[in-house]
Motif scaffolding. Structure first.
Motif, PDB file in Angstrom:
ATOM      1  N   ARG A  25     -78.104 -31.564  23.063  1.00  0.00           N
ATOM      2  CA  ARG A  25     -77.794 -30.261  22.470  1.00  0.00           C
ATOM      3  C   ARG A  25     -77.816 -30.383  20.959  1.00  0.00           C
ATOM      4  O   ARG A  25     -77.100 -31.175  20.386  1.00  0.00           O
ATOM      5  N   CYS A  26     -78.600 -29.571  20.342  1.00  0.00           N
ATOM      6  CA  CYS A  26     -78.630 -29.439  18.873  1.00  0.00           C
ATOM      7  C   CYS A  26     -78.740 -30.775  18.146  1.00  0.00           C
ATOM      8  O   CYS A  26     -78.051 -31.004  17.154  1.00  0.00           O
ATOM      9  N   GLY A  27     -79.512 -31.686  18.668  1.00  0.00           N
ATOM     10  CA  GLY A  27     -79.828 -32.868  17.889  1.00  0.00           C
ATOM     11  C   GLY A  27     -78.995 -34.097  18.128  1.00  0.00           C
ATOM     12  O   GLY A  27     -79.089 -35.045  17.374  1.00  0.00           O
ATOM     13  N   GLY A  28     -78.179 -34.159  19.153  1.00  0.00           N
ATOM     14  CA  GLY A  28     -77.475 -35.401  19.414  1.00  0.00           C
ATOM     15  C   GLY A  28     -76.064 -35.204  19.893  1.00  0.00           C
ATOM     16  O   GLY A  28     -75.551 -34.101  19.919  1.00  0.00           O
ATOM     17  N   ARG A  29     -75.465 -36.300  20.258  1.00  0.00           N
ATOM     18  CA  ARG A  29     -74.119 -36.265  20.818  1.00  0.00           C
ATOM     19  C   ARG A  29     -73.108 -36.478  19.719  1.00  0.00           C
ATOM     20  O   ARG A  29     -73.197 -37.418  18.955  1.00  0.00           O
ATOM     21  N   VAL A  30     -72.133 -35.597  19.664  1.00  0.00           N
ATOM     22  CA  VAL A  30     -71.070 -35.704  18.670  1.00  0.00           C
ATOM     23  C   VAL A  30     -69.724 -35.666  19.377  1.00  0.00           C
ATOM     24  O   VAL A  30     -69.589 -35.154  20.477  1.00  0.00           O
ATOM     25  N   ASP A  31     -68.738 -36.207  18.710  1.00  0.00           N
ATOM     26  CA  ASP A  31     -67.363 -36.164  19.200  1.00  0.00           C
ATOM     27  C   ASP A  31     -66.897 -34.707  19.199  1.00  0.00           C
ATOM     28  O   ASP A  31     -67.000 -34.014  18.180  1.00  0.00           O
ATOM     29  N   LEU A  32     -66.414 -34.214  20.340  1.00  0.00           N
ATOM     30  CA  LEU A  32     -66.016 -32.808  20.452  1.00  0.00           C
ATOM     31  C   LEU A  32     -64.874 -32.450  19.499  1.00  0.00           C
ATOM     32  O   LEU A  32     -64.822 -31.337  18.980  1.00  0.00           O
ATOM     33  N   HIS A  33     -63.963 -33.376  19.277  1.00  0.00           N
ATOM     34  CA  HIS A  33     -62.846 -33.144  18.360  1.00  0.00           C
ATOM     35  C   HIS A  33     -63.359 -32.933  16.936  1.00  0.00           C
ATOM     36  O   HIS A  33     -63.005 -31.961  16.266  1.00  0.00           O
ATOM     37  N   ASP A  34     -64.226 -33.843  16.481  1.00  0.00           N
ATOM     38  CA  ASP A  34     -64.804 -33.721  15.146  1.00  0.00           C
ATOM     39  C   ASP A  34     -65.650 -32.468  15.034  1.00  0.00           C
ATOM     40  O   ASP A  34     -65.622 -31.762  14.019  1.00  0.00           O
ATOM     41  N   HIS A  35     -66.407 -32.180  16.083  1.00  0.00           N
ATOM     42  CA  HIS A  35     -67.260 -30.991  16.091  1.00  0.00           C
ATOM     43  C   HIS A  35     -66.423 -29.716  15.971  1.00  0.00           C
ATOM     44  O   HIS A  35     -66.771 -28.802  15.214  1.00  0.00           O
ATOM     45  N   ALA A  36     -65.317 -29.642  16.687  1.00  0.00           N
ATOM     46  CA  ALA A  36     -64.440 -28.465  16.622  1.00  0.00           C
ATOM     47  C   ALA A  36     -63.909 -28.271  15.201  1.00  0.00           C
ATOM     48  O   ALA A  36     -63.926 -27.151  14.665  1.00  0.00           O
ATOM     49  N   LEU A  37     -63.455 -29.345  14.581  1.00  0.00           N
ATOM     50  CA  LEU A  37     -62.933 -29.258  13.219  1.00  0.00           C
ATOM     51  C   LEU A  37     -64.025 -28.887  12.223  1.00  0.00           C
ATOM     52  O   LEU A  37     -63.796 -28.079  11.310  1.00  0.00           O
ATOM     53  N   GLN A  38     -65.214 -29.456  12.376  1.00  0.00           N
ATOM     54  CA  GLN A  38     -66.312 -29.137  11.471  1.00  0.00           C
ATOM     55  C   GLN A  38     -66.725 -27.669  11.606  1.00  0.00           C
ATOM     56  O   GLN A  38     -66.939 -26.979  10.596  1.00  0.00           O
ATOM     57  N   THR A  39     -66.829 -27.189  12.838  1.00  0.00           N
ATOM     58  CA  THR A  39     -67.228 -25.801  13.065  1.00  0.00           C
ATOM     59  C   THR A  39     -66.207 -24.848  12.453  1.00  0.00           C
ATOM     60  O   THR A  39     -66.563 -23.899  11.754  1.00  0.00           O
ATOM     61  N   ALA A  40     -64.930 -25.100  12.716  1.00  0.00           N
ATOM     62  CA  ALA A  40     -63.873 -24.240  12.170  1.00  0.00           C
ATOM     63  C   ALA A  40     -63.858 -24.285  10.642  1.00  0.00           C
ATOM     64  O   ALA A  40     -63.681 -23.250   9.988  1.00  0.00           O
ATOM     65  N   ALA A  41     -64.055 -25.461  10.067  1.00  0.00           N
ATOM     66  CA  ALA A  41     -64.057 -25.587   8.601  1.00  0.00           C
ATOM     67  C   ALA A  41     -65.231 -24.828   7.980  1.00  0.00           C
ATOM     68  O   ALA A  41     -65.074 -24.178   6.938  1.00  0.00           O
ATOM     69  N   LEU A  42     -66.385 -24.893   8.609  1.00  0.00           N
ATOM     70  CA  LEU A  42     -67.544 -24.144   8.099  1.00  0.00           C
ATOM     71  C   LEU A  42     -67.276 -22.642   8.141  1.00  0.00           C
ATOM     72  O   LEU A  42     -67.612 -21.910   7.207  1.00  0.00           O
ATOM     73  N   LEU A  43     -66.659 -22.186   9.217  1.00  0.00           N
ATOM     74  CA  LEU A  43     -66.339 -20.757   9.326  1.00  0.00           C
ATOM     75  C   LEU A  43     -65.242 -20.363   8.343  1.00  0.00           C
ATOM     76  O   LEU A  43     -65.258 -19.252   7.813  1.00  0.00           O
ATOM     77  N   ARG A  44     -64.314 -21.257   8.090  1.00  0.00           N
ATOM     78  CA  ARG A  44     -63.261 -20.979   7.103  1.00  0.00           C
ATOM     79  C   ARG A  44     -63.892 -20.785   5.720  1.00  0.00           C
ATOM     80  O   ARG A  44     -63.468 -19.928   4.956  1.00  0.00           O
ATOM     81  N   ARG A  45     -64.910 -21.587   5.400  1.00  0.00           N
ATOM     82  CA  ARG A  45     -65.574 -21.457   4.099  1.00  0.00           C
ATOM     83  C   ARG A  45     -66.420 -20.186   4.011  1.00  0.00           C
ATOM     84  O   ARG A  45     -66.440 -19.521   2.984  1.00  0.00           O
ATOM     85  N   SER A  46     -67.147 -19.889   5.080  1.00  0.00           N
ATOM     86  CA  SER A  46     -68.062 -18.747   5.020  1.00  0.00           C
ATOM     87  C   SER A  46     -67.373 -17.409   5.286  1.00  0.00           C
ATOM     88  O   SER A  46     -67.812 -16.380   4.781  1.00  0.00           O
ATOM     89  N   ARG A  47     -66.294 -17.408   6.059  1.00  0.00           N
ATOM     90  CA  ARG A  47     -65.587 -16.171   6.406  1.00  0.00           C
ATOM     91  C   ARG A  47     -64.076 -16.406   6.290  1.00  0.00           C
ATOM     92  O   ARG A  47     -63.358 -16.426   7.291  1.00  0.00           O
ATOM     93  N   PRO A  48     -63.556 -16.603   5.087  1.00  0.00           N
ATOM     94  CA  PRO A  48     -62.155 -17.010   4.903  1.00  0.00           C
ATOM     95  C   PRO A  48     -61.122 -16.026   5.422  1.00  0.00           C
ATOM     96  O   PRO A  48     -60.014 -16.432   5.771  1.00  0.00           O
ATOM     97  N   ALA A  49     -61.430 -14.766   5.528  1.00  0.00           N
ATOM     98  CA  ALA A  49     -60.452 -13.784   5.991  1.00  0.00           C
ATOM     99  C   ALA A  49     -60.448 -13.611   7.510  1.00  0.00           C
ATOM    100  O   ALA A  49     -59.524 -13.007   8.057  1.00  0.00           O
ATOM    101  N   ASP A  50     -61.429 -14.156   8.196  1.00  0.00           N
ATOM    102  CA  ASP A  50     -61.571 -13.932   9.637  1.00  0.00           C
ATOM    103  C   ASP A  50     -60.988 -15.103  10.434  1.00  0.00           C
ATOM    104  O   ASP A  50     -61.715 -15.995  10.869  1.00  0.00           O
TER     105      ASP A  50
END
Length: 146
Positions: A25-50
């Motif tokens: 999926r999407c280029g390789g296997r990643v740790d789900l915990h790290d992936h969850a934090l990375q995804t949330a952090a990216l959304l926090r940066r791009s949509r800080p009020a949501d």
């Protein structure tokens, strides 16, 4: 399974540490915990009020932990799991992140794809507890009125 508290959700998110994403999926296997934090952090940066969108990014991968290899059903499982605790919008975003074209869903999908960098530190899970508690309390109050 039904989540009844933020503590149970935090335990589930902590259990994602060491679990790997579906191969290929999407280029390789990643740790789900790290992936969850990375995804949330990216959304926090791009949509800080949501906050609901950010939390959807944080919890979207828990279905993969509970149903490894079920590429078709893990999003529905995660959506159903978080609905009672975090509300309909978070559930809808989690369930639709693999398909659909709404602006919020596209933001989540983009963050999901971008948040797959092995070894990239994106904060700690405990930093999200307050946001999870606020959303759970808000949903709880709304449910009591209905």
């Amino acid at each position: 399974m039904e989540l009844r508290s933020v503590e149970e959700l935090m335990d589930l998110l902590h259990a994602c540490r060491g679990a790997r994403d579906t191969p290929g999926r999407c280029g390789g296997r990643v740790d789900l915990h790290d992936h969850a934090l990375q995804t949330a952090a990216l959304l926090r940066r791009s949509r800080p009020a949501d906050k609901e969108l950010q939390v959807a990014g944080l919890v979207h991968a828990v279905g993969q932990l509970l149903r490894p290899g079920d590429t078709a059903g893990h999003t529905d499982l995660a959506a159903d799991l978080v609905r009672p605790l975090l509300g309909e919008r978070v559930s809808r975003l989690v369930g639709l992140h693999a398909g659909g074209w709404a602006d919020d869903v596209l933001s989540l999908r983009h963050a999901d794809e971008s948040g797959r960098v092995p070894g990239l530190h994106a904060g700690v899970l405990e930093d999200w507890r307050t946001v999870l508690e606020l959303l759970a309390a808000q949903h709880s109050r709304l449910g009591a009125v209905d």
